[in-house]
Design an enzyme around this catalytic site. Structure first.
Site, PDB file in Angstrom:
ATOM      1  N   GLY A  12       0.756  -1.803  -0.062  1.00  0.00           N
ATOM      2  CA  GLY A  12       0.256   0.042  -0.158  1.00  0.00           C
ATOM      3  C   GLY A  12       1.020   1.162   0.250  1.00  0.00           C
ATOM      4  O   GLY A  12       2.365   1.500  -0.528  1.00  0.00           O
ATOM      5  N   PHE A  82      -0.031  -1.608   9.079  1.00  0.00           N
ATOM      6  CA  PHE A  82      -0.402  -1.032   8.159  1.00  0.00           C
ATOM      7  C   PHE A  82      -1.907  -1.976   7.420  1.00  0.00           C
ATOM      8  O   PHE A  82      -2.956  -1.174   6.707  1.00  0.00           O
ATOM      9  CB  PHE A  82      -0.046  -0.764   7.028  1.00  0.00           C
ATOM     10  N   LYS A  86      -9.777   1.962   4.552  1.00  0.00           N
ATOM     11  CA  LYS A  86      -9.209   3.445   4.977  1.00  0.00           C
ATOM     12  C   LYS A  86     -10.316   4.129   5.019  1.00  0.00           C
ATOM     13  O   LYS A  86      -9.822   5.462   4.933  1.00  0.00           O
ATOM     14  CB  LYS A  86      -8.207   3.661   4.596  1.00  0.00           C
ATOM     15  N   SER A 126      -4.085   7.375  13.811  1.00  0.00           N
ATOM     16  CA  SER A 126      -4.666   8.515  12.807  1.00  0.00           C
ATOM     17  C   SER A 126      -4.655   9.039  14.021  1.00  0.00           C
ATOM     18  O   SER A 126      -5.389   8.983  15.432  1.00  0.00           O
ATOM     19  CB  SER A 126      -5.680   8.007  12.692  1.00  0.00           C
ATOM     20  N   THR A 128      -7.482  11.283  13.818  1.00  0.00           N
ATOM     21  CA  THR A 128      -8.939  11.434  13.838  1.00  0.00           C
ATOM     22  C   THR A 128      -9.181  10.997  15.193  1.00  0.00           C
ATOM     23  O   THR A 128     -10.227  10.606  15.466  1.00  0.00           O
ATOM     24  CB  THR A 128      -9.228  10.253  12.438  1.00  0.00           C
ATOM     25  N   TYR A 151     -14.609   3.933  10.456  1.00  0.00           N
ATOM     26  CA  TYR A 151     -13.307   4.146  10.627  1.00  0.00           C
ATOM     27  C   TYR A 151     -13.186   4.572  11.381  1.00  0.00           C
ATOM     28  O   TYR A 151     -11.853   3.607  12.379  1.00  0.00           O
ATOM     29  CB  TYR A 151     -12.679   4.334   8.765  1.00  0.00           C
ATOM     30  N   LYS A 155      -9.623   2.761  14.474  1.00  0.00           N
ATOM     31  CA  LYS A 155      -8.222   2.832  15.025  1.00  0.00           C
ATOM     32  C   LYS A 155      -8.120   2.654  16.648  1.00  0.00           C
ATOM     33  O   LYS A 155      -7.589   2.814  17.332  1.00  0.00           O
ATOM     34  CB  LYS A 155      -8.112   4.542  14.502  1.00  0.00           C
ATOM     35  N   ARG A 299     -18.666  19.836   4.470  1.00  0.00           N
ATOM     36  CA  ARG A 299     -18.620  18.594   3.579  1.00  0.00           C
ATOM     37  C   ARG A 299     -18.810  18.407   5.283  1.00  0.00           C
ATOM     38  O   ARG A 299     -17.731  18.699   6.339  1.00  0.00           O
ATOM     39  CB  ARG A 299     -17.760  18.029   3.150  1.00  0.00           C
TER      40      ARG A 299
HETATM   41  N1  LIG Z   1      -2.675   7.538   4.478  1.00  0.00           N
HETATM   42  C1  LIG Z   1      -4.001   8.537   5.425  1.00  0.00           C
HETATM   43  O1  LIG Z   1      -3.943   9.454   4.891  1.00  0.00           O
HETATM   44  C2  LIG Z   1      -3.776   7.845   6.521  1.00  0.00           C
HETATM   45  C3  LIG Z   1      -4.114   8.281   7.608  1.00  0.00           C
HETATM   46  C4  LIG Z   1      -3.744   8.236   9.023  1.00  0.00           C
HETATM   47  C5  LIG Z   1      -3.721   6.210   9.122  1.00  0.00           C
HETATM   48  N2  LIG Z   1      -3.522   5.586   8.252  1.00  0.00           N
HETATM   49  C6  LIG Z   1      -3.887   4.548   7.900  1.00  0.00           C
HETATM   50  O2  LIG Z   1      -2.325   3.766   7.504  1.00  0.00           O
HETATM   51  C7  LIG Z   1      -2.819   3.022   7.569  1.00  0.00           C
HETATM   52  C8  LIG Z   1      -1.718   2.372   5.882  1.00  0.00           C
HETATM   53  O3  LIG Z   1      -2.730   3.687   4.971  1.00  0.00           O
HETATM   54  P1  LIG Z   1      -1.977   3.632   3.147  1.00  0.00           P
HETATM   55  O4  LIG Z   1      -2.971   4.736   2.701  1.00  0.00           O
HETATM   56  O5  LIG Z   1      -0.171   3.142   2.630  1.00  0.00           O
HETATM   57  O6  LIG Z   1      -3.708   3.043   2.809  1.00  0.00           O
HETATM   58  P2  LIG Z   1      -3.300   1.500   1.571  1.00  0.00           P
HETATM   59  O7  LIG Z   1      -5.363   1.586   1.492  1.00  0.00           O
HETATM   60  O8  LIG Z   1      -2.994   1.967   0.511  1.00  0.00           O
HETATM   61  O9  LIG Z   1      -2.116   0.212   1.752  1.00  0.00           O
HETATM   62  C9  LIG Z   1      -3.378  -0.849   3.039  1.00  0.00           C
HETATM   63  C10 LIG Z   1      -2.896  -1.884   2.201  1.00  0.00           C
HETATM   64  O10 LIG Z   1      -3.358  -2.901   3.247  1.00  0.00           O
HETATM   65  C11 LIG Z   1      -3.937  -3.947   2.264  1.00  0.00           C
HETATM   66  N3  LIG Z   1      -4.849  -4.341   2.917  1.00  0.00           N
HETATM   67  C12 LIG Z   1      -6.201  -4.018   3.620  1.00  0.00           C
HETATM   68  N4  LIG Z   1      -6.789  -5.180   4.230  1.00  0.00           N
HETATM   69  C13 LIG Z   1      -5.870  -6.297   4.860  1.00  0.00           C
HETATM   70  C14 LIG Z   1      -5.456  -7.526   5.154  1.00  0.00           C
HETATM   71  N5  LIG Z   1      -6.800  -7.572   6.292  1.00  0.00           N
HETATM   72  N6  LIG Z   1      -4.684  -7.929   4.692  1.00  0.00           N
HETATM   73  C15 LIG Z   1      -3.871  -8.098   3.648  1.00  0.00           C
HETATM   74  N7  LIG Z   1      -4.164  -6.500   3.824  1.00  0.00           N
HETATM   75  C16 LIG Z   1      -4.699  -5.874   3.787  1.00  0.00           C
HETATM   76  C17 LIG Z   1      -4.548  -2.712   1.001  1.00  0.00           C
HETATM   77  O11 LIG Z   1      -3.928  -4.140  -0.455  1.00  0.00           O
HETATM   78  C18 LIG Z   1      -2.764  -2.318   0.895  1.00  0.00           C
HETATM   79  O12 LIG Z   1      -2.269  -2.448   0.501  1.00  0.00           O
HETATM   80  C19 LIG Z   1      -3.964   2.442   7.438  1.00  0.00           C
HETATM   81  O13 LIG Z   1      -4.743   1.144   8.188  1.00  0.00           O
HETATM   82  C20 LIG Z   1      -4.018   3.496   7.674  1.00  0.00           C
HETATM   83  O14 LIG Z   1      -5.471   2.968   8.401  1.00  0.00           O
HETATM   84  C21 LIG Z   1      -3.502   5.986   6.799  1.00  0.00           C
END
Ligand SMILES: NC(=O)c1ccc[n+]([C@@H]2O[C@H](COP(=O)([O-])OP(=O)(O)OC[C@H]3O[C@@H](n4cnc5c(N)ncnc54)[C@H](O)[C@@H]3O)[C@@H](O)[C@H]2O)c1
Length: 340
Positions: A12, A82, A86, A126, A128, A151, A155, A299
């Site tokens: 991801g 991760f 999300k 996060s 959030t 969501y 967290k 929003r």
């Molecule tokens: N991007 C943001 O703005 C942000 C902000 C705060 C927290 N986060 C947290 O950071 C983490 C990573 O976020 P990201 O932006 O890289 O998201 P992303 O969707 O790009 O990456 C998450 C990855 O996890 C994989 N995945 C999801 N569920 C799965 C499962 N059950 N088994 C195996 N793989 C699974 C997806 O295929 C993806 O590749 C998440 O936990 C997200 O909640 C993201």
């Protein structure tokens, strides 16, 4: 050193950049990802950047058998978790999917860690969890406010699960919870970046797609907030700086002899609040491109302003955000031009 780290969700957006940093530091990286929100080709691009290939399992973190297999195949020294769904808006309409995926993944992971004797965990949380804080910048001491989406609730619940498990008798869990602010930008090679499926939910991908002509224009949600220019304020953190925070956290889990407790929480942000309109103008300045945008109504669910107090991470993790907003936005634009 050759420690082995398991990175769930490693193909991801944040996971791929973090994998790069760990490989470049000499770690062995094992990735588990079900590819529900990422592409397998990311692995080739990680290898093109680092000259090293992570070990990859295409599996679901809620699948106990598949997860146990990974722990049997490798001696895992620590985990960065991760993997999660999300999209805030989607979670409102599909709450069970979000609770199942995000909560069950963590429980299965902790069960495997306990069974196979892995004690070290870095967890993606996060900002959030703070909702709209009363005091800005927000520190880790601020109260957790009721979540405004399923969501966000996953967290909060995951943070509680980690604390409860770490404090249980006989538990050897040492965890660091990282509360991210708003990650943006792409790797300087433009080989990996954020690849939203469908209409982007976040500001910067929507902005770059609008400039690239993929979207007609960017909607700015509200210019009547109680902020200097009326638009919402966030703390935008460069993705590579964020990835490096995971390295700092992971190394602390291993190297620090006496952490204050077995669960520590750190904000990962720049400490600077930037409004939506400021971000648009910084993008225009950095790239020379015009951003097509118009102001629309607020929003639902958006908070007015939030930015981090990152002092704790600066002092204890010896980590701080390094990259300017202009360079960060340039990296996002370079990536957009590559993927369009
Ligand atoms: N991007 C943001 O703005 C942000 C902000 C705060 C927290 N986060 C947290 O950071 C983490 C990573 O976020 P990201 O932006 O890289 O998201 P992303 O969707 O790009 O990456 C998450 C990855 O996890 C994989 N995945 C999801 N569920 C799965 C499962 N059950 N088994 C195996 N793989 C699974 C997806 O295929 C993806 O590749 C998440 O936990 C997200 O909640 C993201």
């Amino acid at each position: 050193m050759n420690r082995t780290v398991l990175i769930t969700g490693g193909t991801g957006y944040i996971g791929s950049h973090t994998t790069v940093e760990f490989l470049q530091k000499g770690y062995r990286v094992v990735i588990v990802d079900n590819l529900s929100n990422s592409q397998k080709e990311v692995l080739n691009n990680i290898e093109a950047i680092t000259g090293k290939a992570p070990i990859f399992y295409q599996a679901d973190c809620t699948d106990k058998k598949a997860m146990e297999q990974i722990f049997q195949d490798h001696s895992i020294d620590g985990v960065i978790h991760f993997a999660a769904s999300k999209a805030v808006g989607e979670s409102v309409n599909k709450p069970l999917l979000y609770y199942r995926n995000n909560i069950l993944s963590l429980i299965v992971l902790l069960e495997c860690m306990e069974k196979y004797g892995t004690s070290h965990l870095v967890f993606s949380s996060s900002c959030t969890v703070y909702g709209q804080p009363e005091k800005l910048p927000v520190s880790e001491e601020a109260p957790i406010l009721p979540a405004t989406s399923p969501y966000g609730n996953t967290k909060q619940v995951n943070e509680e699960i980690i604390r409860d498990f770490a404090h249980a008798e006989k538990s050897s869990l040492k965890a660091i919870i990282l509360r991210y602010f708003n990650p943006i930008g792409a790797h300087p090679t433009a080989l990996i970046g954020e690849e939203p499926r469908g209409v982007p939910q976040n500001l910067v991908p929507f902005l770059t797609q609008s400039v690239a002509g993929i979207r007609k224009e960017l909607s700015v949600f509200g210019d009547d907030y109680n902020t200097p220019d009326g638009s919402c304020i966030r703390d935008y953190i460069y993705i590579v700086d964020l990835a490096k925070a995971h390295l700092a956290a992971f190394e602390r889990l291993f190297h620090d002899k006496s952490p204050a407790s077995s669960v520590e929480v750190f904000n990962v942000g720049t400490g600077k609040g930037v409004s939506v309109l400021e971000l648009i103008h910084s993008f225009e300045k950095a790239t020379g491109e015009k951003v097509p945008y118009h102001i629309v109504a607020r929003r639902e669910g958006d908070i007015e302003a939030i930015w981090a107090d990152p002092t704790k991470a600066n002092k204890i993790l010896h980590w701080e955000a390094q990259t300017s907003l202009e360079d960060t936005l340039l990296s996002a634009w370079k990536w957009q031009q590559k993927v369009r």
